[in-house]
Design a protein around this motif. Structure first.
Motif, PDB file in Angstrom:
ATOM      1  N   ASP A 194    -107.953  26.092  -8.070  1.00 30.30           N
ATOM      2  CA  ASP A 194    -107.353  26.719  -6.889  1.00 30.30           C
ATOM      3  C   ASP A 194    -106.378  27.805  -7.341  1.00 30.30           C
ATOM      4  O   ASP A 194    -105.979  27.871  -8.499  1.00 30.30           O
ATOM      5  N   HIS A 195    -106.002  28.664  -6.405  1.00 35.20           N
ATOM      6  CA  HIS A 195    -105.247  29.881  -6.741  1.00 35.20           C
ATOM      7  C   HIS A 195    -103.987  29.586  -7.549  1.00 35.20           C
ATOM      8  O   HIS A 195    -103.729  30.221  -8.579  1.00 35.20           O
ATOM      9  N   GLN A 196    -103.192  28.615  -7.119  1.00 30.48           N
ATOM     10  CA  GLN A 196    -101.910  28.354  -7.788  1.00 30.48           C
ATOM     11  C   GLN A 196    -102.133  27.836  -9.204  1.00 30.48           C
ATOM     12  O   GLN A 196    -101.490  28.309 -10.149  1.00 30.48           O
ATOM     13  N   ASP A 197    -103.044  26.886  -9.376  1.00 32.04           N
ATOM     14  CA  ASP A 197    -103.313  26.365 -10.716  1.00 32.04           C
ATOM     15  C   ASP A 197    -103.905  27.448 -11.615  1.00 32.04           C
ATOM     16  O   ASP A 197    -103.572  27.555 -12.800  1.00 32.04           O
ATOM     17  N   ARG A 198    -104.811  28.243 -11.037  1.00 27.26           N
ATOM     18  CA  ARG A 198    -105.450  29.301 -11.825  1.00 27.26           C
ATOM     19  C   ARG A 198    -104.423  30.297 -12.346  1.00 27.26           C
ATOM     20  O   ARG A 198    -104.400  30.632 -13.540  1.00 27.26           O
ATOM     21  N   GLU A 199    -103.542  30.779 -11.487  1.00 33.05           N
ATOM     22  CA  GLU A 199    -102.551  31.763 -11.908  1.00 33.05           C
ATOM     23  C   GLU A 199    -101.558  31.154 -12.893  1.00 33.05           C
ATOM     24  O   GLU A 199    -101.110  31.821 -13.838  1.00 33.05           O
ATOM     25  N   SER A 200    -101.209  29.891 -12.695  1.00 30.51           N
ATOM     26  CA  SER A 200    -100.294  29.223 -13.624  1.00 30.51           C
ATOM     27  C   SER A 200    -100.918  29.109 -15.005  1.00 30.51           C
ATOM     28  O   SER A 200    -100.269  29.377 -16.025  1.00 30.51           O
TER      29      SER A 200
END
Length: 432
Positions: A361-367
């Motif tokens: 998901d977006h948050q995990d991916r960017e992190s």
């Protein structure tokens, strides 16, 4: 009492001088027909009789004026051959003297004669002040010969010429203005043609289309050495709104020995850089990144004929920029340059090294992506990466272990690190 009538010289030429229009010269502006005062008929008649004698000796007038010009205006002998000068002076003098005899019938031809002289001398790059001085010398010579002739032949009535003085000098002023207008117009056209020719030459250099045999001509026209340290910068405006003026700094002056030729073509904006002893980084501050422009500077080449290759390298360097105001020196971004040069392979590398991460998901991916990039930029130090990310080193280590689990790749393997680094560049550049 009327002055005695004198028969005009039998050898006086007849018919007005009508110089033909020269191809390639601009048209002279329209003007009102001249108005000559008829308040003093005797003065007009004296002027016509005296001018008729001058017309018979127009060759002698021309010789005298050529001698004066050659002596007092050194720019003429350096620019115009003696026979060409003699013919031009003779034509101008004959045209001017005929105007004294028949103003209404010769005004158009006289204007055209002066207009063409101004245009031709601009084409030959004779200084305008020298041209106007020569024309003024001609006016003084005609007036002096009119006075001398009238004084010698009709001494009792020579004073009547004073009634014609204002008209004669008005003619000189009018034609001086015509000469100036024609000169300025051709000078402007010539400068524009030179600029367009220089633009075409620079474009051909950037395209790598200049023939080897043409390089000496191009180098001379652009005042550039055939051999020298060159580079090319490719420029692009900011992707977002321009920076606020208060946030920008003025461009730096080029270092000594550096010359910058900017060029905007249909394929973008470039700058040809003659570096001298400077390096590409020394010139970067002069190219506009301070206003939010993106700048890519390619490899340094040693000859003018290699500008095409330098331009290709600059275009690649520019494609590695991902932020407004970014300056990319190609030799510092070779891995990223490889990625943007082969986008298909870059996408395949992203799938191989980052595929499972991009499915998060977006948050995990960017992190995860930011942690991997910070860890590589910190030379593999979890402590320094954590400081960059404002988190604990253990958080960094946990994310790295999670990456290894998702990708099935070990970060202790050098080849895996190389692929990961290139994949991060590819993802950043190809998705920008």
């Amino acid at each position: 009492m009327r002055p005695p009538a004198l028969a005009p010289p039998a050898a006086a030429p007849t018919g007005p001088v009508r110089p033909h229009r020269l191809r390639g010269l601009p048209e002279e502006p329209p003007a009102r027909r001249p108005v000559r005062s008829r308040a003093d008929t005797e003065a007009e008649q004296l002027l016509c009789r005296t001018a008729a004698y001058l017309l018979r000796d127009v060759d002698g007038l021309a010789r005298e004026l050529v001698a004066q010009i050659s002596e007092r205006e050194p720019a003429y002998p350096a620019t115009i051959g003696p026979e060409e000068l003699r013919l031009e002076v003779r034509t101008s003098l004959e045209s001017s003297v005929r105007t004294l005899l028949d103003p209404a019938g010769t005004w158009e031809a006289a204007r055209l004669c002066s207009w063409q002289i101004g245009a031709r001398r601009a084409q030959r790059e004779l200084p305008l002040d020298a041209l106007l001085h020569a024309f003024r010398l001609g006016g003084e010579l005609v007036w002096r010969r009119l006075v001398d002739t009238a004084t010698r032949r009709e001494p009792d009535h020579a004073h009547l010429l004073l009634h014609s003085a204002a008209g004669i000098w008005s003619f000189v002023d009018e034609h001086s203005d015509l000469i100036t207008q024609a000169y300025r117009l051709v000078e402007s056209q010539t400068a524009r043609e030179h600029r367009e020719r220089a633009r075409a030459m620079v474009q051909a250099l950037l395209d790598g289309a200049t023939r080897i045999t043409d390089l000496p001509t191009v180098a001379a026209a652009l005042d550039l050495p055939e051999r020298g340290r060159y580079a090319v910068a490719a420029l692009a405006g900011p992707a977002g709104p321009p920076r606020h003026p208060a946030e920008t700094a003025p461009p730096a002056d080029p270092p000594p020995g550096v010359r910058i030729i900017r060029h905007r073509g249909t394929d973008g904006e470039h700058a040809l850089l003659l570096l001298g002893d400077a390096g590409p980084a020394d010139v970067a501050d002069c190219l506009g990144h301070h206003r939010g422009a993106r700048v890519g500077i390619g490899t340094v080449v040693e000859e003018l004929g290699e500008i095409g290759a330098a331009r290709h390298a600059a275009d690649i360097a520019l494609r590695t920029c991902t932020a407004d105001g970014d300056v990319a020196l190609l030799h510092e971004r070779l891995p990223a340059a490889l990625v943007v040069s082969l986008p298909g392979f870059g996408s395949a590398l992203v799938d191989r090294a980052l595929g499972p991460v991009l499915e998060l998901d977006h948050q995990d991916r960017e992190s995860m992506l930011s942690t991997l990039a910070a860890w590589l930029d910190s030379a593999g130090s979890a402590q320094r990466a954590g400081a960059r990310l404002f988190c604990h080193r253990n958080t960094v280590l946990n994310r790295l272990r999670r990456y290894e689990q998702l990708s099935g790749r070990s970060l202790n393997h050098p080849r895996a690190l190389v692929e990961l680094s290139l994949a991060l560049d590819a993802h950043r550049l190809l998705s920008a």
